[in-house]
Enzyme design. Structure first.
Site, PDB file in Angstrom:
ATOM      1  N   LYS A  13     -33.676  -3.539  20.969  1.00  0.00           N
ATOM      2  CA  LYS A  13     -32.950  -4.360  19.978  1.00  0.00           C
ATOM      3  C   LYS A  13     -32.732  -3.567  18.689  1.00  0.00           C
ATOM      4  O   LYS A  13     -31.621  -3.503  18.168  1.00  0.00           O
ATOM      5  CB  LYS A  13     -33.741  -5.650  19.648  1.00  0.00           C
ATOM      6  CG  LYS A  13     -34.044  -6.536  20.831  1.00  0.00           C
ATOM      7  CD  LYS A  13     -34.791  -7.791  20.430  1.00  0.00           C
ATOM      8  CE  LYS A  13     -36.162  -7.545  19.848  1.00  0.00           C
ATOM      9  NZ  LYS A  13     -37.156  -6.996  20.801  1.00  0.00           N
ATOM     10  N   ARG A  88     -36.926 -16.332  16.969  1.00  0.00           N
ATOM     11  CA  ARG A  88     -37.881 -16.018  18.033  1.00  0.00           C
ATOM     12  C   ARG A  88     -38.544 -17.277  18.578  1.00  0.00           C
ATOM     13  O   ARG A  88     -39.339 -17.186  19.507  1.00  0.00           O
ATOM     14  CB  ARG A  88     -38.975 -15.157  17.437  1.00  0.00           C
ATOM     15  CG  ARG A  88     -38.872 -13.702  17.805  1.00  0.00           C
ATOM     16  CD  ARG A  88     -40.024 -13.042  17.101  1.00  0.00           C
ATOM     17  NE  ARG A  88     -40.458 -11.891  17.792  1.00  0.00           N
ATOM     18  CZ  ARG A  88     -40.105 -10.661  17.464  1.00  0.00           C
ATOM     19  NH1 ARG A  88     -39.264 -10.446  16.489  1.00  0.00           N
ATOM     20  NH2 ARG A  88     -40.590  -9.646  18.128  1.00  0.00           N
ATOM     21  N   ARG A 127     -43.603   5.240  22.013  1.00  0.00           N
ATOM     22  CA  ARG A 127     -42.778   5.084  20.803  1.00  0.00           C
ATOM     23  C   ARG A 127     -43.447   5.642  19.547  1.00  0.00           C
ATOM     24  O   ARG A 127     -44.634   5.456  19.320  1.00  0.00           O
ATOM     25  CB  ARG A 127     -42.467   3.611  20.566  1.00  0.00           C
ATOM     26  CG  ARG A 127     -41.775   3.392  19.216  1.00  0.00           C
ATOM     27  CD  ARG A 127     -41.105   2.101  19.113  1.00  0.00           C
ATOM     28  NE  ARG A 127     -42.010   0.974  19.150  1.00  0.00           N
ATOM     29  CZ  ARG A 127     -41.603  -0.291  19.055  1.00  0.00           C
ATOM     30  NH1 ARG A 127     -40.321  -0.552  18.935  1.00  0.00           N
ATOM     31  NH2 ARG A 127     -42.470  -1.267  19.094  1.00  0.00           N
ATOM     32  N   ARG A 159     -46.975   2.410  15.791  1.00  0.00           N
ATOM     33  CA  ARG A 159     -47.205   1.055  15.279  1.00  0.00           C
ATOM     34  C   ARG A 159     -48.516   0.494  15.837  1.00  0.00           C
ATOM     35  O   ARG A 159     -48.760   0.632  17.048  1.00  0.00           O
ATOM     36  CB  ARG A 159     -46.038   0.138  15.687  1.00  0.00           C
ATOM     37  CG  ARG A 159     -44.876   0.216  14.736  1.00  0.00           C
ATOM     38  CD  ARG A 159     -43.646  -0.505  15.190  1.00  0.00           C
ATOM     39  NE  ARG A 159     -43.819  -1.822  15.796  1.00  0.00           N
ATOM     40  CZ  ARG A 159     -42.817  -2.587  16.212  1.00  0.00           C
ATOM     41  NH1 ARG A 159     -41.566  -2.167  16.065  1.00  0.00           N
ATOM     42  NH2 ARG A 159     -43.036  -3.759  16.755  1.00  0.00           N
ATOM     43  N   ARG A 170     -47.797  -9.374  22.854  1.00  0.00           N
ATOM     44  CA  ARG A 170     -46.405  -9.563  22.404  1.00  0.00           C
ATOM     45  C   ARG A 170     -45.524 -10.040  23.555  1.00  0.00           C
ATOM     46  O   ARG A 170     -44.633 -10.864  23.373  1.00  0.00           O
ATOM     47  CB  ARG A 170     -45.863  -8.255  21.817  1.00  0.00           C
ATOM     48  CG  ARG A 170     -46.451  -7.975  20.438  1.00  0.00           C
ATOM     49  CD  ARG A 170     -46.335  -6.516  20.058  1.00  0.00           C
ATOM     50  NE  ARG A 170     -44.972  -6.047  19.987  1.00  0.00           N
ATOM     51  CZ  ARG A 170     -44.612  -4.768  20.145  1.00  0.00           C
ATOM     52  NH1 ARG A 170     -45.505  -3.851  20.403  1.00  0.00           N
ATOM     53  NH2 ARG A 170     -43.356  -4.417  20.027  1.00  0.00           N
TER      54      ARG A 170
HETATM   55  P1  AP5 Z   1     -36.675  -0.407  20.045  1.00  0.00           P
HETATM   56  O1  AP5 Z   1     -35.233  -0.245  19.721  1.00  0.00           O
HETATM   57  O2  AP5 Z   1     -37.664  -0.159  18.968  1.00  0.00           O
HETATM   58  O3  AP5 Z   1     -36.919  -1.817  20.774  1.00  0.00           O
HETATM   59  P2  AP5 Z   1     -37.084  -3.248  20.173  1.00  0.00           P
HETATM   60  O4  AP5 Z   1     -36.513  -4.198  21.160  1.00  0.00           O
HETATM   61  O5  AP5 Z   1     -36.560  -3.318  18.777  1.00  0.00           O
HETATM   62  O6  AP5 Z   1     -38.663  -3.352  20.229  1.00  0.00           O
HETATM   63  P3  AP5 Z   1     -39.697  -3.864  19.163  1.00  0.00           P
HETATM   64  O7  AP5 Z   1     -41.034  -3.500  19.755  1.00  0.00           O
HETATM   65  O8  AP5 Z   1     -39.434  -3.352  17.786  1.00  0.00           O
HETATM   66  O9  AP5 Z   1     -39.448  -5.380  19.228  1.00  0.00           O
HETATM   67  P4  AP5 Z   1     -40.364  -6.482  18.851  1.00  0.00           P
HETATM   68  O10 AP5 Z   1     -39.490  -7.650  19.033  1.00  0.00           O
HETATM   69  O11 AP5 Z   1     -41.661  -6.516  19.604  1.00  0.00           O
HETATM   70  O12 AP5 Z   1     -40.812  -6.092  17.361  1.00  0.00           O
HETATM   71  P5  AP5 Z   1     -40.331  -6.567  15.917  1.00  0.00           P
HETATM   72  O13 AP5 Z   1     -40.329  -5.388  15.056  1.00  0.00           O
HETATM   73  O14 AP5 Z   1     -39.121  -7.415  15.977  1.00  0.00           O
HETATM   74  O15 AP5 Z   1     -36.995   0.563  21.290  1.00  0.00           O
HETATM   75  C1  AP5 Z   1     -38.291   0.653  21.829  1.00  0.00           C
HETATM   76  C2  AP5 Z   1     -38.556   2.105  22.288  1.00  0.00           C
HETATM   77  O16 AP5 Z   1     -37.692   2.416  23.361  1.00  0.00           O
HETATM   78  C3  AP5 Z   1     -38.299   3.164  21.206  1.00  0.00           C
HETATM   79  O17 AP5 Z   1     -39.204   4.216  21.370  1.00  0.00           O
HETATM   80  C4  AP5 Z   1     -36.861   3.643  21.508  1.00  0.00           C
HETATM   81  O18 AP5 Z   1     -36.646   4.962  21.080  1.00  0.00           O
HETATM   82  C5  AP5 Z   1     -36.839   3.517  23.019  1.00  0.00           C
HETATM   83  N1  AP5 Z   1     -35.505   3.188  23.543  1.00  0.00           N
HETATM   84  C6  AP5 Z   1     -34.600   2.320  23.038  1.00  0.00           C
HETATM   85  N2  AP5 Z   1     -33.508   2.258  23.824  1.00  0.00           N
HETATM   86  C7  AP5 Z   1     -33.775   3.113  24.880  1.00  0.00           C
HETATM   87  C8  AP5 Z   1     -33.046   3.479  26.047  1.00  0.00           C
HETATM   88  N3  AP5 Z   1     -31.824   2.984  26.310  1.00  0.00           N
HETATM   89  N4  AP5 Z   1     -33.611   4.366  26.901  1.00  0.00           N
HETATM   90  C9  AP5 Z   1     -34.838   4.887  26.659  1.00  0.00           C
HETATM   91  N5  AP5 Z   1     -35.581   4.578  25.568  1.00  0.00           N
HETATM   92  C10 AP5 Z   1     -35.046   3.691  24.699  1.00  0.00           C
HETATM   93  O19 AP5 Z   1     -41.538  -7.548  15.518  1.00  0.00           O
HETATM   94  C11 AP5 Z   1     -42.839  -7.036  15.302  1.00  0.00           C
HETATM   95  C12 AP5 Z   1     -43.756  -8.181  14.895  1.00  0.00           C
HETATM   96  O20 AP5 Z   1     -43.282  -8.773  13.663  1.00  0.00           O
HETATM   97  C13 AP5 Z   1     -43.841  -9.358  15.869  1.00  0.00           C
HETATM   98  O21 AP5 Z   1     -44.776  -9.130  16.917  1.00  0.00           O
HETATM   99  C14 AP5 Z   1     -44.281 -10.485  14.923  1.00  0.00           C
HETATM  100  O22 AP5 Z   1     -45.647 -10.386  14.597  1.00  0.00           O
HETATM  101  C15 AP5 Z   1     -43.476 -10.182  13.659  1.00  0.00           C
HETATM  102  N6  AP5 Z   1     -42.163 -10.846  13.669  1.00  0.00           N
HETATM  103  C16 AP5 Z   1     -40.936 -10.233  13.598  1.00  0.00           C
HETATM  104  N7  AP5 Z   1     -39.952 -11.138  13.631  1.00  0.00           N
HETATM  105  C17 AP5 Z   1     -40.544 -12.350  13.741  1.00  0.00           C
HETATM  106  C18 AP5 Z   1     -40.048 -13.686  13.854  1.00  0.00           C
HETATM  107  N8  AP5 Z   1     -38.716 -13.940  13.852  1.00  0.00           N
HETATM  108  N9  AP5 Z   1     -40.942 -14.686  13.968  1.00  0.00           N
HETATM  109  C19 AP5 Z   1     -42.287 -14.463  13.948  1.00  0.00           C
HETATM  110  N10 AP5 Z   1     -42.814 -13.235  13.865  1.00  0.00           N
HETATM  111  C20 AP5 Z   1     -41.949 -12.171  13.755  1.00  0.00           C
END
Ligand code: AP5
Length: 212
Positions: A13, A88, A127, A159, A170
């Site tokens: 994402k 979410r 990552r 992270r 998660r």
């Molecule tokens: P990446 O692009 O980082 O993937 P992502 O889907 O953004 O994964 P996240 O782990 O950041 O999502 P998340 O939803 O768990 O975390 P968030 O920060 O929102 O890619 C992942 C990896 O794959 C990278 O190494 C990348 O290089 C690689 N990659 C990407 N595309 C690729 C491809 N095509 N091929 C190969 N490799 C690839 O949330 C974190 C925390 O914040 C949550 O757990 C929660 O505690 C809090 N939080 C955030 N938003 C909310 C909300 N709305 N409500 C409540 N809590 C929240």
């Protein structure tokens, strides 16, 4: 163009939302990035969120709703927005509907990145993240200089919530609370499922096609 990116942890994402935002000239609003920034700066918001984030749990709806409410009131979203990691929960999705109504905006697309669990686990285990601009790097998408961000040269970090037990937590949060959003948005005809397996460029092309 007003877009939501949905998908499990590690689906890509952040990677794709940043690229789409840069291409279309609209801001990418990531609640995860905003919360991590607040944690790094030790603000009151960051102090509230840190323990929950580190444990792989969602932070309370009212905290993230407030972040998005502020962002949607900004002139920066006049041409559109890309939401990454919000909503979410169904309660967040309902709150977003109310905010969009108040601002006279509507949702155009919900990009749902579809990636099998074994690929997600593999991506998250490799990552590294830039603490400055939150760019993500992985085995198949490495930085040009190992250990350092391509854009700002900052030292990359792992992270805390990418530890294997937190990743499991998660994934559970996603299955129990976030996966329901596909059914929430389906009746509106805005859900665009996109195969998230392939190179970053291949997935980006599929997203462009889905948005046409
Ligand atoms: P990446 O692009 O980082 O993937 P992502 O889907 O953004 O994964 P996240 O782990 O950041 O999502 P998340 O939803 O768990 O975390 P968030 O920060 O929102 O890619 C992942 C990896 O794959 C990278 O190494 C990348 O290089 C690689 N990659 C990407 N595309 C690729 C491809 N095509 N091929 C190969 N490799 C690839 O949330 C974190 C925390 O914040 C949550 O757990 C929660 O505690 C809090 N939080 C955030 N938003 C909310 C909300 N709305 N409500 C409540 N809590 C929240």
């Amino acid at each position: 163009m007003n877009v939501i990116f949905l998908g499990p942890p590690g689906a890509g994402k952040g990677t794709q939302a940043k690229r789409l935002g840069a291409k279309r000239g609209v801001p990418q609003l990531s609640t995860g990035d905003i919360l991590r920034q607040a944690v790094a700066e030790g603000t009151p918001l960051g102090k509230k969120a840190k323990a929950l984030m580190d444990a792989g749990k969602l932070v309370p709806d009212e905290i993230v709703n407030g972040i998005i409410e502020d962002a949607l009131a900004s002139p920066a979203v006049a041409k559109g927005f890309i939401l990454d990691g919000f909503p979410r929960t169904v309660a967040q999705a309902k709150a977003l509907d109310e905010m969009l109504d108040r601002h006279g905006k509507q949702l155009d697309h919900v990009i749902l990145l579809v990636v099998p669990i074994e690929v997600l686990v593999d991506r998250l285990s490799g990552r590294q993240t830039c603490p400055v601009d939150q760019a993500s790097y992985g085995k198949e998408h490495p930085p040009k200089r190992p250990g350092y961000c391509d854009k700002d040269g900052a030292k990359l970090v792992v992270r805390p919530d990418d530890m294997p037990d937190r990743v499991r937590q998660r994934m559970q949060e996603y299955e129990n609370k976030t996966a329901l959003l596909t059914d929430y948005y389906k009746p509106r005809g805005v859900v665009r499922p996109v195969d998230g397996v392939g190179t970053v460029e291949e997935v980006e092309k599929r997203i462009q096609q889905a948005l046409r």
